[in-house]
Design an enzyme around this catalytic site. Sequence first.
Site, short mmCIF file in Angstrom:
data_model
loop_
_atom_site.label_atom_id
_atom_site.label_comp_id
_atom_site.label_asym_id
_atom_site.label_seq_id
_atom_site.Cartn_x
_atom_site.Cartn_y
_atom_site.Cartn_z
CD GLU A 63 -74.93 23.52 37.94
OE1 GLU A 63 -75.07 24.43 38.79
OE2 GLU A 63 -74.94 23.73 36.72
CG HIS A 73 -73.67 27.54 37.44
ND1 HIS A 73 -74.85 26.90 37.71
CD2 HIS A 73 -74.02 28.73 36.86
CE1 HIS A 73 -75.88 27.66 37.33
NE2 HIS A 73 -75.38 28.77 36.81
CG LEU A 74 -66.76 29.46 37.07
CD1 LEU A 74 -65.32 29.51 36.58
CD2 LEU A 74 -66.83 29.79 38.55
CB CYS A 125 -73.19 30.05 29.64
SG CYS A 125 -71.43 29.85 29.36
CG ASP A 151 -86.44 33.87 21.68
OD1 ASP A 151 -87.64 33.58 21.93
OD2 ASP A 151 -85.68 34.34 22.54
#
Length: 340
Positions: A275, A297-298, A244, A182
Site C-alpha cells: 500500500e 484501506h478505508l 478489512c 479463532d
Amino acid sequence: MVALQVREAHAPRILITEHIAQEGIDLLRYELPDAYIDVRLDLSQEHLQALIGRYTALIIRSQTRVTEELLAKATLLQVIGRAGSGLDNIDLDAAIRRGVLVVNAPRGSAIAVAEHTIALLLALARHIPTANSSIKAGRWDKSRLLGIELHGKVLGIIGLGKIGKEVAQRAKSLGMRVIACDPFLSAKQGQQVGVTLHSKEEVLPRADFVTLHATLANDESGTRKLLGARELHLFKPGAYLVNCARGSLIDEEALLAVLNEGRLAGVALDVFSREPIGDNTVLRQLLTHERVLATPHLGASTAEAQVRVATEVARNIIAALRGDTLFGVATLSFPPSKPA
C-alpha cells in the site's frame, strides 16, 4: 490493563510521524504541558533514523516502519504509540530487547472497521458498484444485476477479536448465521457472543461469506498467507470473501488464480500486501478483475474513529511517560537497562 514504571524523563520529547486527529495532540499538550511535541509527516526512513535519537516517545500509524535498525538509534526512546490496532510495522522483539514499551489503540477503530465490513458484504451481495457505474453510463441493467440476501446466509469470521465480535453482532441483526474460527478463544467465549467456534477447515466450506479479522503475525501462529491456495479451494463454489484486516493474510496470487477459475462469486478488498498498490502486477490484476470490489484501506477512516484512536493512543503515551496504568499494551518485557 497493566501498571508499569517507565524510566523518568524530564520534559519528554514526542515525535509524531503520521497524521492523527488534533484531539489526540491537544490531549498530549494538556496532560503533558512541559512536553515538546514535534509533528513531522512524510519523513523518509533515513531522515527518521537521523532524528529519532532526540525523542522519548514516538507516535505512528501504519506507514512508519519501526525496525531494529531504527531502534538502535533511538537511545532515549521509552515508548512507541501505534494509533491503531495492528502492530505489523513494528519490530516488537527488538523493542522488547531495548526496553521500549509499545502501546496501541485496539478499541478505537473497531466499530468503523465492522461497519465497513458490513458495507462491503452488502455491496457484494447487491452488485452496488456495478449498478452505480452502469446507470451513470446511461444503461438500465436491472435484469442482469440480480443480487442475493444476507438474511439466512452463513457468515464465517476468521478472527473473533474486538472487530470480529462487532461484525458478528451486526451480521446477526441482519439475520445471518454466524460461525467463526479463532484458535485463541474457547468455545465458551464464543458462546458468550452467540457464535459457534470451529476450525478454519470447518468454517470455510460452510460459509456463504467469509470475512477476515485476524492479526498479521510472522511467528508460529502463521497468519501471513493465512488463506493460501489450499484454503481458498476449501471455499464453497459461489462464496464471497471480504478482507478489512491486513492484505498479507491472503496469498494474493492464489486469490487471483481462484477468481480466474470462477470459484468465488466476489471478493471485497480494503487492504493489500503493498500500500499504495504501485505497479505490482498481481495487485493490478486483482483491482481490475470484474469480481473484485476494492477500497483504499478505508476501514478505520471515519471522523469518529480517528478521534477515538488518537485520544486512546495519547492516553497510553501519557500513562507510559508517567508510569501509570496502561491499556492496550503490546510489549511487557523489559531488560534491566537500555543497551549502549
